[in-house]
Design a protein around this motif. Sequence first.
Motif, PDB file in Angstrom:
ATOM      1  N   ILE A 177       0.854  -1.184   0.000  1.00  0.00           N
ATOM      2  CA  ILE A 177       0.000   0.000   0.000  1.00  0.00           C
ATOM      3  C   ILE A 177       0.893   1.237   0.000  1.00  0.00           C
ATOM      4  O   ILE A 177       1.822   1.346   0.813  1.00  0.00           O
ATOM      5  CB  ILE A 177      -0.924   0.026   1.229  1.00  0.00           C
ATOM      6  N   VAL A 178       0.594   2.165  -0.914  1.00  0.00           N
ATOM      7  CA  VAL A 178       1.340   3.421  -0.993  1.00  0.00           C
ATOM      8  C   VAL A 178       0.417   4.536  -0.537  1.00  0.00           C
ATOM      9  O   VAL A 178      -0.639   4.770  -1.139  1.00  0.00           O
ATOM     10  CB  VAL A 178       1.831   3.687  -2.428  1.00  0.00           C
ATOM     11  N   GLY A 179       0.797   5.210   0.532  1.00  0.00           N
ATOM     12  CA  GLY A 179      -0.042   6.245   1.116  1.00  0.00           C
ATOM     13  C   GLY A 179      -0.233   7.441   0.197  1.00  0.00           C
ATOM     14  O   GLY A 179       0.616   7.752  -0.654  1.00  0.00           O
ATOM     15  N   ALA A 180      -1.349   8.136   0.345  1.00  0.00           N
ATOM     16  CA  ALA A 180      -1.706   9.273  -0.503  1.00  0.00           C
ATOM     17  C   ALA A 180      -0.592  10.316  -0.536  1.00  0.00           C
ATOM     18  O   ALA A 180       0.029  10.623   0.474  1.00  0.00           O
ATOM     19  CB  ALA A 180      -2.999   9.909   0.001  1.00  0.00           C
ATOM     20  N   GLY A 181      -0.351  10.841  -1.738  1.00  0.00           N
ATOM     21  CA  GLY A 181       0.609  11.922  -1.908  1.00  0.00           C
ATOM     22  C   GLY A 181       2.066  11.505  -1.893  1.00  0.00           C
ATOM     23  O   GLY A 181       2.950  12.366  -1.908  1.00  0.00           O
ATOM     24  N   SER A 182       2.348  10.222  -1.905  1.00  0.00           N
ATOM     25  CA  SER A 182       3.732   9.751  -1.816  1.00  0.00           C
ATOM     26  C   SER A 182       4.458   9.869  -3.159  1.00  0.00           C
ATOM     27  O   SER A 182       3.843   9.821  -4.228  1.00  0.00           O
ATOM     28  CB  SER A 182       3.764   8.288  -1.373  1.00  0.00           C
ATOM     29  N   VAL A 183       5.778  10.015  -3.076  1.00  0.00           N
ATOM     30  CA  VAL A 183       6.640   9.983  -4.251  1.00  0.00           C
ATOM     31  C   VAL A 183       7.540   8.763  -4.101  1.00  0.00           C
ATOM     32  O   VAL A 183       8.372   8.699  -3.192  1.00  0.00           O
ATOM     33  CB  VAL A 183       7.485  11.258  -4.372  1.00  0.00           C
ATOM     34  N   VAL A 184       7.350   7.774  -4.982  1.00  0.00           N
ATOM     35  CA  VAL A 184       8.036   6.488  -4.839  1.00  0.00           C
ATOM     36  C   VAL A 184       9.213   6.449  -5.803  1.00  0.00           C
ATOM     37  O   VAL A 184       9.034   6.466  -7.027  1.00  0.00           O
ATOM     38  CB  VAL A 184       7.081   5.308  -5.110  1.00  0.00           C
ATOM     39  N   THR A 185      10.418   6.403  -5.240  1.00  0.00           N
ATOM     40  CA  THR A 185      11.644   6.404  -6.042  1.00  0.00           C
ATOM     41  C   THR A 185      12.384   5.076  -5.986  1.00  0.00           C
ATOM     42  O   THR A 185      13.304   4.854  -6.760  1.00  0.00           O
ATOM     43  CB  THR A 185      12.591   7.510  -5.558  1.00  0.00           C
ATOM     44  N   LYS A 186      11.989   4.204  -5.027  1.00  0.00           N
ATOM     45  CA  LYS A 186      12.663   2.907  -4.855  1.00  0.00           C
ATOM     46  C   LYS A 186      11.620   1.808  -4.718  1.00  0.00           C
ATOM     47  O   LYS A 186      10.452   2.063  -4.438  1.00  0.00           O
ATOM     48  CB  LYS A 186      13.554   2.936  -3.612  1.00  0.00           C
ATOM     49  N   ASN A 187      12.061   0.573  -4.901  1.00  0.00           N
ATOM     50  CA  ASN A 187      11.163  -0.567  -4.800  1.00  0.00           C
ATOM     51  C   ASN A 187      10.460  -0.617  -3.446  1.00  0.00           C
ATOM     52  O   ASN A 187      11.037  -0.232  -2.417  1.00  0.00           O
ATOM     53  CB  ASN A 187      11.931  -1.875  -5.011  1.00  0.00           C
ATOM     54  N   VAL A 188       9.227  -1.095  -3.464  1.00  0.00           N
ATOM     55  CA  VAL A 188       8.436  -1.257  -2.243  1.00  0.00           C
ATOM     56  C   VAL A 188       8.271  -2.752  -1.987  1.00  0.00           C
ATOM     57  O   VAL A 188       7.822  -3.499  -2.871  1.00  0.00           O
ATOM     58  CB  VAL A 188       7.059  -0.588  -2.390  1.00  0.00           C
ATOM     59  N   ALA A 189       8.638  -3.199  -0.791  1.00  0.00           N
ATOM     60  CA  ALA A 189       8.573  -4.624  -0.463  1.00  0.00           C
ATOM     61  C   ALA A 189       7.126  -5.112  -0.410  1.00  0.00           C
ATOM     62  O   ALA A 189       6.216  -4.344  -0.071  1.00  0.00           O
ATOM     63  CB  ALA A 189       9.258  -4.885   0.877  1.00  0.00           C
ATOM     64  N   PRO A 190       6.893  -6.390  -0.715  1.00  0.00           N
ATOM     65  CA  PRO A 190       5.534  -6.937  -0.632  1.00  0.00           C
ATOM     66  C   PRO A 190       4.951  -6.790   0.774  1.00  0.00           C
ATOM     67  O   PRO A 190       5.671  -6.853   1.771  1.00  0.00           O
ATOM     68  CB  PRO A 190       5.730  -8.414  -0.998  1.00  0.00           C
ATOM     69  N   TRP A 191       3.650  -6.565   0.845  1.00  0.00           N
ATOM     70  CA  TRP A 191       2.891  -6.533   2.097  1.00  0.00           C
ATOM     71  C   TRP A 191       3.465  -5.544   3.112  1.00  0.00           C
ATOM     72  O   TRP A 191       3.632  -5.839   4.284  1.00  0.00           O
ATOM     73  CB  TRP A 191       2.774  -7.939   2.671  1.00  0.00           C
ATOM     74  N   THR A 192       3.809  -4.364   2.566  1.00  0.00           N
ATOM     75  CA  THR A 192       4.244  -3.260   3.435  1.00  0.00           C
ATOM     76  C   THR A 192       3.419  -2.023   3.102  1.00  0.00           C
ATOM     77  O   THR A 192       2.796  -1.934   2.047  1.00  0.00           O
ATOM     78  CB  THR A 192       5.733  -2.934   3.257  1.00  0.00           C
TER      79      THR A 192
END
Length: 212
Positions: A177-192
């Motif tokens: 889950i990526v919280g509202a307004g986030s800027v994702v620059t790197k991989n996100v682990a499963p179930w985090t």
Amino acid sequence: MLVNIKKIIKKVLRGVTKQPAPANAKLYRKGDSVLVNGFGINAPLAIDNKVYLTIGDDSIINGFYNFEAATGEVKLGNRVYVGGGHFICINKIEVEDDVFISWGCYFFDNDSHSLDYRHRLNDMQNHLNDWRKGLSNYNTSKDWSNVKSAPIKICRYAWIGMECKILKGVTIGEGAIVGAGSVVTKNVAPWTIVGGNPAKLVKEIPEALRRK
């Protein structure tokens, strides 16, 4: 007598959201999914017979899909919800099955311009030249060889909150889950759960709420 609820729901959705196919419908395939008002696709330098956007079944899709170069492909799986936003693609963006994407999100699989200011000066000159030639697309002569790009992948069961930005080369793991307004620059682990700018780990999703 048994009633096929799935068929009834599909029929209702088609009736409610029915709209004329865009003039550029040849650029995509949509299975039996629903395209809601606001959906659009742009590929001004499209190669003949190339499908730029592929959509699976039982999905509800909004958003604008922009292919500034002749390259790129976006693949959306089955039972995907896209509430809106923009996909800017010259490489590849893949969204697996059962993913929720809230409205106002941006997906960039490229940097748009080079880190070298001289390349950006050339970009500007090419924009001007294309505009002065009367071309409606002033990226026509842009040199993309100096622009870094890498595929984006959103794994199944993930949920992207509203107004997030997902940058090139990122994989968002299963069920993340990526919280509202986030800027994702790197991989996100499963179930985090991640959030912020740049997005960082907030917490792990409890085992009881994960796919077994």
